[in-house]
Scaffold this motif. Structure first.
Motif, PDB file in Angstrom:
ATOM      1  N   PRO A  57       0.805  -1.219   0.000  1.00  0.00           N
ATOM      2  CA  PRO A  57       0.000   0.000   0.000  1.00  0.00           C
ATOM      3  C   PRO A  57       0.847   1.282   0.000  1.00  0.00           C
ATOM      4  CG  PRO A  57      -0.885  -1.573   1.568  1.00  0.00           C
ATOM      5  CD  PRO A  57       0.440  -2.126   1.096  1.00  0.00           C
ATOM      6  N   ALA A  58       2.038   1.233   0.562  1.00  0.00           N
ATOM      7  CA  ALA A  58       2.901   2.415   0.579  1.00  0.00           C
ATOM      8  C   ALA A  58       3.258   2.861  -0.834  1.00  0.00           C
ATOM      9  CB  ALA A  58       4.170   2.144   1.384  1.00  0.00           C
ATOM     10  N   ALA A  59       3.411   1.931  -1.756  1.00  0.00           N
ATOM     11  CA  ALA A  59       3.718   2.297  -3.149  1.00  0.00           C
ATOM     12  C   ALA A  59       2.573   3.108  -3.733  1.00  0.00           C
ATOM     13  CB  ALA A  59       3.984   1.047  -3.981  1.00  0.00           C
ATOM     14  N   ARG A  60       1.346   2.713  -3.486  1.00  0.00           N
ATOM     15  CA  ARG A  60       0.193   3.463  -3.993  1.00  0.00           C
ATOM     16  C   ARG A  60       0.115   4.839  -3.350  1.00  0.00           C
ATOM     17  NH1 ARG A  60      -1.462  -1.736  -3.496  1.00  0.00           N
ATOM     18  NH2 ARG A  60      -2.739  -1.440  -1.641  1.00  0.00           N
ATOM     19  N   ARG A  61       0.352   4.916  -2.051  1.00  0.00           N
ATOM     20  CA  ARG A  61       0.330   6.213  -1.378  1.00  0.00           C
ATOM     21  C   ARG A  61       1.410   7.127  -1.932  1.00  0.00           C
ATOM     22  NH1 ARG A  61      -0.595   2.778   3.064  1.00  0.00           N
ATOM     23  NH2 ARG A  61       1.563   2.976   3.765  1.00  0.00           N
ATOM     24  N   ASP A  62       2.587   6.586  -2.204  1.00  0.00           N
ATOM     25  CA  ASP A  62       3.669   7.395  -2.768  1.00  0.00           C
ATOM     26  C   ASP A  62       3.325   7.902  -4.164  1.00  0.00           C
ATOM     27  OD1 ASP A  62       5.249   7.166  -0.500  1.00  0.00           O
ATOM     28  OD2 ASP A  62       6.478   5.542  -1.309  1.00  0.00           O
ATOM     29  N   ILE A  63       2.683   7.072  -4.973  1.00  0.00           N
ATOM     30  CA  ILE A  63       2.262   7.498  -6.313  1.00  0.00           C
ATOM     31  C   ILE A  63       1.248   8.636  -6.200  1.00  0.00           C
ATOM     32  CG2 ILE A  63       0.957   6.792  -8.369  1.00  0.00           C
ATOM     33  CD1 ILE A  63       2.312   3.991  -7.961  1.00  0.00           C
ATOM     34  N   GLU A  64       0.264   8.472  -5.342  1.00  0.00           N
ATOM     35  CA  GLU A  64      -0.738   9.519  -5.155  1.00  0.00           C
ATOM     36  C   GLU A  64      -0.096  10.817  -4.683  1.00  0.00           C
ATOM     37  OE1 GLU A  64      -3.483   7.656  -2.450  1.00  0.00           O
ATOM     38  OE2 GLU A  64      -4.251   6.298  -3.989  1.00  0.00           O
ATOM     39  N   ALA A  65       0.829  10.736  -3.748  1.00  0.00           N
ATOM     40  CA  ALA A  65       1.515  11.929  -3.231  1.00  0.00           C
ATOM     41  C   ALA A  65       2.368  12.587  -4.309  1.00  0.00           C
ATOM     42  CB  ALA A  65       2.375  11.562  -2.018  1.00  0.00           C
ATOM     43  N   TYR A  66       3.018  11.792  -5.123  1.00  0.00           N
ATOM     44  CA  TYR A  66       3.843  12.318  -6.207  1.00  0.00           C
ATOM     45  C   TYR A  66       2.999  13.148  -7.180  1.00  0.00           C
ATOM     46  CZ  TYR A  66       6.691  12.482 -10.422  1.00  0.00           C
ATOM     47  OH  TYR A  66       7.363  12.918 -11.523  1.00  0.00           O
ATOM     48  N   PHE A  67       1.856  12.609  -7.592  1.00  0.00           N
ATOM     49  CA  PHE A  67       1.013  13.345  -8.526  1.00  0.00           C
ATOM     50  C   PHE A  67       0.430  14.598  -7.893  1.00  0.00           C
ATOM     51  CE2 PHE A  67       1.497   9.647 -11.135  1.00  0.00           C
ATOM     52  CZ  PHE A  67       1.510  10.183 -12.409  1.00  0.00           C
ATOM     53  N   ALA A  68       0.174  14.581  -6.598  1.00  0.00           N
ATOM     54  CA  ALA A  68      -0.291  15.785  -5.902  1.00  0.00           C
ATOM     55  C   ALA A  68       0.788  16.867  -5.923  1.00  0.00           C
ATOM     56  CB  ALA A  68      -0.686  15.448  -4.469  1.00  0.00           C
ATOM     57  N   ARG A  69       2.050  16.459  -5.883  1.00  0.00           N
ATOM     58  CA  ARG A  69       3.158  17.435  -5.934  1.00  0.00           C
ATOM     59  C   ARG A  69       3.377  17.995  -7.329  1.00  0.00           C
ATOM     60  NH1 ARG A  69       5.592  13.547  -2.784  1.00  0.00           N
ATOM     61  NH2 ARG A  69       6.977  12.886  -4.463  1.00  0.00           N
ATOM     62  N   ILE A  70       3.296  17.138  -8.366  1.00  0.00           N
ATOM     63  CA  ILE A  70       3.632  17.633  -9.706  1.00  0.00           C
ATOM     64  C   ILE A  70       2.461  18.335 -10.393  1.00  0.00           C
ATOM     65  CG2 ILE A  70       5.487  15.965 -10.036  1.00  0.00           C
ATOM     66  CD1 ILE A  70       3.634  14.446 -11.964  1.00  0.00           C
ATOM     67  N   ALA A  71       1.247  18.113  -9.927  1.00  0.00           N
ATOM     68  CA  ALA A  71       0.069  18.821 -10.458  1.00  0.00           C
ATOM     69  C   ALA A  71      -0.783  19.250  -9.261  1.00  0.00           C
ATOM     70  CB  ALA A  71      -0.718  17.931 -11.410  1.00  0.00           C
ATOM     71  N   PRO A  72      -0.283  20.242  -8.509  1.00  0.00           N
ATOM     72  CA  PRO A  72      -0.960  20.629  -7.269  1.00  0.00           C
ATOM     73  C   PRO A  72      -2.233  21.440  -7.522  1.00  0.00           C
ATOM     74  CG  PRO A  72       0.869  22.098  -7.686  1.00  0.00           C
ATOM     75  CD  PRO A  72       0.916  21.034  -8.755  1.00  0.00           C
ATOM     76  N   GLU A  73      -3.094  21.410  -6.527  1.00  0.00           N
ATOM     77  CA  GLU A  73      -4.257  22.289  -6.550  1.00  0.00           C
ATOM     78  C   GLU A  73      -3.783  23.670  -6.121  1.00  0.00           C
ATOM     79  OE1 GLU A  73      -7.718  20.898  -4.502  1.00  0.00           O
ATOM     80  OE2 GLU A  73      -7.390  18.849  -5.189  1.00  0.00           O
ATOM     81  N   ASP A  74      -3.837  24.619  -7.046  1.00  0.00           N
ATOM     82  CA  ASP A  74      -3.377  25.980  -6.796  1.00  0.00           C
ATOM     83  C   ASP A  74      -4.261  26.914  -7.610  1.00  0.00           C
ATOM     84  OD1 ASP A  74      -2.135  28.456  -6.713  1.00  0.00           O
ATOM     85  OD2 ASP A  74      -0.142  27.685  -7.132  1.00  0.00           O
TER      86      ASP A  74
END
Length: 139
Positions: A57-74
């Motif tokens: 599950p940590a791999a999935r959480r890391d993928i989700e976090a990565y995409f939140a960083r590279i395409a942030p809500e701003d």
């Protein structure tokens, strides 16, 4: 050669990865094709498909976090925000991943690796109904 087409619908509850491997495998199995190619197509611009690690599950959480960083809500970063602050980031995340997957069927089973699963990647925060179109060609 035989062909089969159909749709699968999924309800997402939140942003993130939803494991759809079982549902896709059940659909493919019901078609009775032993050898062929399965194509999945996500009919949305703010969700996508990926094949990824299915054990940690940590791999999935890391993928989700990565995409939140590279395409942030701003709110100041994007012009397109008609459906809220997660609108344009969702489109960017879908652009960076894929909306189509092709998976071989060998011996009646999807030829996924030991630790691979198929995921619907929801890029919006609120729940959605997502539809996949499927096409299976083979014998």
């Amino acid at each position: 050669m035989r062909q089969a087409t159909g749709f699968l619908e999924f309800r997402t509850e939140r942003q993130g990865l939803l494991d759809i491997t079982r549902e896709v495998a059940e659909w493919a199995d019901a078609q009775g094709v032993r050898e062929g190619l399965l194509t999945l197509f996500c009919r949305h611009t703010s969700a996508s498909l990926i094949v990824q690690e299915n054990a940690a599950p940590a791999a999935r959480r890391d993928i989700e976090a990565y995409f939140a960083r590279i395409a942030p809500e701003d709110a100041h970063a994007y012009e397109h925000d008609e459906e809220g602050p997660d609108d344009m980031p969702a489109h960017l995340r879908a652009t960076l991943t894929q909306v189509q997957l092709s998976i071989p069927l060998i011996g009646g089973r999807m030829a996924l690796g030991t630790w691979q699963g198929i995921y619907l990647f929801e890029h919006r925060r609120r729940p959605h109904r997502r539809t996949l179109a499927l096409h299976l060609a083979g014998e």
